[in-house]
Design a protein around this motif. Structure first.
Motif, PDB file in Angstrom:
ATOM      1  N   ALA A  23     -23.586  -1.569  26.431  1.00 29.47           N
ATOM      2  CA  ALA A  23     -24.299  -1.717  25.120  1.00 29.47           C
ATOM      3  C   ALA A  23     -24.607  -0.476  24.381  1.00 29.47           C
ATOM      4  N   PRO A  27     -20.611  -5.308  25.011  1.00 35.93           N
ATOM      5  CA  PRO A  27     -20.982  -6.682  24.205  1.00 35.93           C
ATOM      6  C   PRO A  27     -20.054  -6.780  23.081  1.00 35.93           C
ATOM      7  N   TYR A  86     -15.729 -14.752  27.823  1.00 35.34           N
ATOM      8  CA  TYR A  86     -16.098 -13.442  26.773  1.00 35.34           C
ATOM      9  C   TYR A  86     -15.309 -13.259  25.794  1.00 35.34           C
TER      10      TYR A  86
END
Length: 439
Positions: A159, A206, A239
């Motif tokens: 991230a 992410p 995802y």
């Protein structure tokens, strides 16, 4: 500081017969050439988090013998290299140090062999570079570089990943650019020498961070070809569905590596096709089920799913996504019949693309340690043979000569114009019949 980021990018094959063969059978080295033409994502990532007060230059060195003068007037040089070219990387590092330049080395090889690398450079980065890079820069400015930075146990969160400095590249030199959505792998293959060597964890970036990287590439290349450079990128289907939904309409073409589990999710396959997926590379490893046992040290996933191979490939290719099926020759469970078995298997599965490589004991892998303990390494520290096409071990169920000679013969058969055209025309005909059936 003036900082040079140098990627050693040459193709290396020691076996002169195979090298010559590659010149007449382009498909044989096609994937290797693609890998070699990719920029160093690790170096570009470090560049992306470098404070703007520093001046950066990205350089690729394909063959050190062709470099008469070392490039640039730098205060700091950072070198990344594959194992097969590491000796040249060490030579280059020594040349810079003789000119009074601080040299830092990082990447998979030096992570596996940090003590070796430290003999040739000022500092070695072990594992992921992001957690220690700013400290490296500060120490370099103060002429206080330490011998080692980082470790494989760092808890770096993707991230916090910077956007790689794609703007440093001359885009005209590349046919694709890379983006990493994850590091590590849920499988642990004995032979794997990818990002699993940099981190003990499996972690994902992410979605919004990946999209930002894609937008940066689009700002300098309107219709790019992107390679998602993950060890096994599509493990988390939820995802990828979230990511791919955001890629609609961006006019991308892309490639990735995956396992066969994607064939069980037709919604995912349709999203892949709709967003420009041209091909998936899948490590099938062996057409012999028994040879797959023990290849993965955690779950034996491929061994357990072997009977699903043909249906899975048919399902993926029926969605208009070609499969590049990869086979490793020389596994312990394979004997002299493996060469005919691979050819027959490729024909039966009607693979659009195929890749064959020789089992390679890369430094830092469990395979290297096992073969070393079994006294089966031919030249234990001859890194020049870490090419995927050179033999540096004693096979269990065939001779070195059999492996060499029959591998060459198999390459001729697989990559002949006749068989290559058959594979590709068969794929296209199946797609055509499907479209006619839908009308």
């Amino acid at each position: 500081m003036k900082i040079g980021l140098i990627a050693m990018s040459g193709i290396r094959v020691c076996d002169t017969e195979l090298l010559k063969l590659g010149l007449t059978l382009p498909g044989f080295v096609e994937r290797s050439k693609t890998i070699a033409s990719l920029p160093s994502l690790g170096l570009l990532t470090l560049a992306g988090m470098t404070p703007p007060k520093h001046e950066l230059r990205y350089i690729e060195v394909a063959d050190l013998n062709e470099v008469e003068d070392i490039p640039g007037n730098f205060d700091l040089v950072v070198i990344s290299s594959f194992s097969a070219q590491i000796d040249e990387a060490y030579q280059l590092a020594e040349r810079y140090e003789k000119h009074g330049v601080q040299v830092v080395m990082g990447g998979l090889h030096v992570t596996a062999e940090p003590e070796e690398a430290s003999q040739y450079c000022t500092s070695v980065i072990i594992g992921e570079g992001e957690p220690c890079w700013l400290q490296v820069l500060e120490d370099a400015e103060n002429d206080e570089l330490k011998p080692f930075y980082g470790n494989r146990n760092s808890k770096f969160d993707l991230a916090d990943s910077p956007i790689p400095a794609f703007e440093l590249l001359d885009i005209s030199k590349y046919n694709r650019l890379t983006i990493q959505t994850s590091r590590g792998c849920t499988h642990q293959c004995e032979f794997c020498a990818s990002s699993i060597l940099l981190t003990n964890q499996y972690k994902q970036k992410p979605v919004h961070k990946v999209l930002a990287e894609i937008d940066r590439i689009l700002s300098i290349w309107p219709h790019p070809f992107i390679e998602f450079a993950d060890d096994n990128g599509m493990v988390n289907h939820a995802y990828w569905k979230e990511l791919l939904q955001q890629l609609r309409g961006k006019k991308l073409r892309w490639f990735t590596e995956s396992d066969l589990s994607i064939a069980e999710d037709t919604e995912l396959l349709d999203l892949m096709r709709a967003t420009g997926c041209a091909q998936v590379l899948i490590g099938l490893e062996s057409p012999v089920k028994e040879a797959l046992q023990g290849v993965e040290l955690r779950s034996d996933w491929k061994f357990k799913h072997f009977d699903f191979y043909k249906k899975a490939i048919q399902t993926i290719q029926s969605r208009g996504i070609t499969v590049n099926g990869c086979f490793i020759i020389g596994l312990d469970g394979q004997g002299p019949d493996i060469f005919d078995q691979v050819f027959s298997f490729v024909k039966e599965l009607e693979l659009y693309e195929v890749q064959i490589t020789i089992l390679t004991p890369f430094p830092g892998t469990p395979l290297y340690e096992r073969l070393k303990n079994e006294d089966r390494l031919l030249e234990p520290r001859n890194w020049k043979k870490c090419t995927l096409f050179d033999i540096n071990f004693k096979p269990k169920n065939m001779t070195v000569e059999e492996l060499h000679d029959r591998f060459k013969k198999l390459a001729v058969e697989l990559y002949s114009d006749e068989f290559t055209n058959w594979r590709r025309s068969t794929y296209k005909e199946h797609l055509r019949q499907q479209l006619l059936g839908k009308d």
